[in-house]
Structures are given as structure tokens and as C-alpha cells.
Design an enzyme around this catalytic site. Structure first.
Site, mmCIF file in Angstrom:
data_model
loop_
_atom_site.group_PDB
_atom_site.id
_atom_site.type_symbol
_atom_site.label_atom_id
_atom_site.label_comp_id
_atom_site.label_asym_id
_atom_site.label_seq_id
_atom_site.Cartn_x
_atom_site.Cartn_y
_atom_site.Cartn_z
ATOM 1 N N CYS A 52 57.945 38.500 -4.544
ATOM 2 C CA CYS A 52 56.544 38.950 -4.540
ATOM 3 C C CYS A 52 55.848 37.941 -3.709
ATOM 4 O O CYS A 52 56.197 37.528 -2.560
ATOM 5 C CB CYS A 52 56.029 38.968 -5.963
ATOM 6 N N ARG B 154 49.273 44.777 0.714
ATOM 7 C CA ARG B 154 49.911 43.346 1.189
ATOM 8 C C ARG B 154 51.289 43.571 1.842
ATOM 9 O O ARG B 154 51.530 42.663 2.808
ATOM 10 C CB ARG B 154 50.012 42.461 -0.208
#
Length: 254
Positions: free
Chosen positions: A210, A153
Site C-alpha cells: 500500500c 493514488r
């Protein structure tokens, strides 16, 4: 909490209903730990919202809260951080979560506990939080930005939920899972080495993020385990950054 479903295809509430530690109350990330409005997918709830939740489960300022999950504390860390953010420092995380509890031979139950409701008053927010403007300022002053997501990611090869793929330019990748070994936190020495390897030095500003401000709290918890100082959380995290088409995105290792 699961982005889609548990490994067994169930919701978090269904997993809790099937088996949990006796006396444990279910905490819903979307309803209890997320504000209805704010930056990113999981904005920080207000003090009143957290007070209401704690009141429903019968907590007071004297209650010692222990939080756990089935994901190596990657979600429980958000609750640990949130309680401390509002001044309730009597909170701990069960290292290893429900798996460690089961492995030790302790019992599980389907019984949902009931506690008399209470009224609890928490403190004003006290832990450092920034928005996307604060992130840009941090980049300008040379702060160390750490991205707690999985490497795929971070590099933008996979993006299941957010508007764009990649990471905040200049951020280094420290997947929260690297803090875990055999389901539990690594030693303080090993944890400190992770941060040193990514460029942390004494006196250097540090900001963690995050996807939505949840698993970044795992880095903050890991730092506490390691005896390192707390640092700043980017509330909206990449889900907030990616929504703004004027902000740059990087897809290579920093």
C-alpha cells in the site's frame, strides 16, 4: 490513525479521549506500531517494541486481544497482523469497528483504563515480509503484486504524502475498501472473487503493498476472512519504492 486529521478535525488520540469502548487502550500507530528506522513511512517495529507496548497495557501470552478502529479495520488490521507476526495468535478484529458497537446500542466511555504492567515475551518474526529487492525479484518471477491504495493514488492522479506518484510497474489495484460493504467485510465468496478477478491462481506467488505497509494488512485480513492463504507483505510499500529515483513508476492501469 489519520493522514492529517479525523473527519471532525481531531487527532486519533483526541477521538479516543472523547469516546471509546470501555476497557480499550489507545494504540498510537506512529509510536507503538512503527519503528524509528526502516523502509518507508511505517517500518515494522521490533519484537522488543511490541513487547514493551503490550506490557504497558497489561497483556500476557494468554490475553485475547481484540482490536478496532473507526475506519473499517483499515488501521486495526495492521495491529492484527503485527501481533500474529510475533506469534501472538490470540487476536481478533471487531468487524465494523466502533461504529458497529455504537449502532448495536452498546456504551462508550471517556474513562482511560489502567492495567498492572506485565512482562511478555513474543516469538521471532514469522510472517513473510519483503523489501524492494524482494519486490523486484517477485516481479521477475511473475508474482501477482496487489496495490491496496485508492485508485487515484495507484494511477498517480493524487499523491498526498509520498515522493513520487503512481505504482510499482506490473502491480494490479485492489483498494482495501472494496473488501468492505456497509462498514463490514463482504462475504467470503465475494472476497475470493476480488482476488480471482485480479489474476490470483493456485500456486501463484502473491505480494501485497500500500502506501506504507498499513492498509495492505487489510488485504491480508480480508484473505483470512475469505479462508484464503496468507501471503507476503512489502514492508516499506510504495513510500519506500517511490523514494528510490532509480526504480520505475507506472501510472496506467495494469
Amino acid at each position: 490513525f489519520y493522514l492529517k486529521a479525523s473527519p471532525r478535525g481531531k487527532t486519533a488520540r483526541e477521538e479516543y479521549a472523547e469516546a471509546h469502548i470501555p476497557g480499550a487502550s489507545f494504540v498510537d500507530l506512529e509510536k507503538d506500531l512503527t519503528a524509528s528506522e526502516g523502509p518507508g513511512r511505517h517500518p515494522i517495529p521490533s519484537r522488543a517494541q511490541v513487547e514493551a507496548f503490550l506490557g504497558r497495557i497489561g497483556a500476557t501470552r494468554e490475553t485475547h486481544l481484540v482490536v478496532y478502529d473507526d475506519a473499517s479495520a483499515s488501521v486495526a488490521a495492521r495491529l492484527w497482523w503485527l501481533f500474529r507476526h510475533y506469534g501472538h495468535d490470540r487476536v481478533a478484529v471487531l468487524d465494523g469497528g466502533i461504529a458497529a458497537w455504537e449502532k448495536s446500542g452498546r456504551p462508550l466511555t471517556r474513562v482511560v483504563p489502567e492495567f498492572p504492567a506485565t512482562e511478555i515475551t513474543l516469538d521471532a518474526p514469522k510472517l513473510p515480509v519483503v523489501d524492494k529487492v524482494g519486490i523486484q525479484a517477485a516481479r521477475d518471477r511473475g508474482a501477482l503484486l496487489l496495490d491496496a491504495r485508492a485508485s487515484e493514488r495507484y494511477l498517480g492522479t493524487v499523491e498526498p504524502v509520498d515522493a513520487r506518484a503512481g505504482h510499482v510497474p506490473g502491480a494490479k489495484n485492489l483498494p482495501w475498501s472494496l473488501q468492505i460493504e456497509n462498514g463490514r467485510f463482504k462475504s467470503p465468496q465475494q472476497l475470493r472473487a476480488l482476488y480471482t478477478e485480479r489474476g490470483e491462481t493456485s500456486g501463484r506467488d502473491l505480494v501485497v503493498y500500500c502506501g506504507s505497509g498499513v492498509t495492505a494488512c487489510h488485504l491480508l485480513l480480508g484473505r483470512a476472512v475469505a479462508g484464503l492463504p496468507g501471503t507476503t507483505l512489502y514492508e516499506g510499500s510504495f513510500s519506500d519504492w517511490a523514494r528510490d529515483p532509480e526504480l520505475p513508476i507506472a501510472t496506467t492501469e495494469e
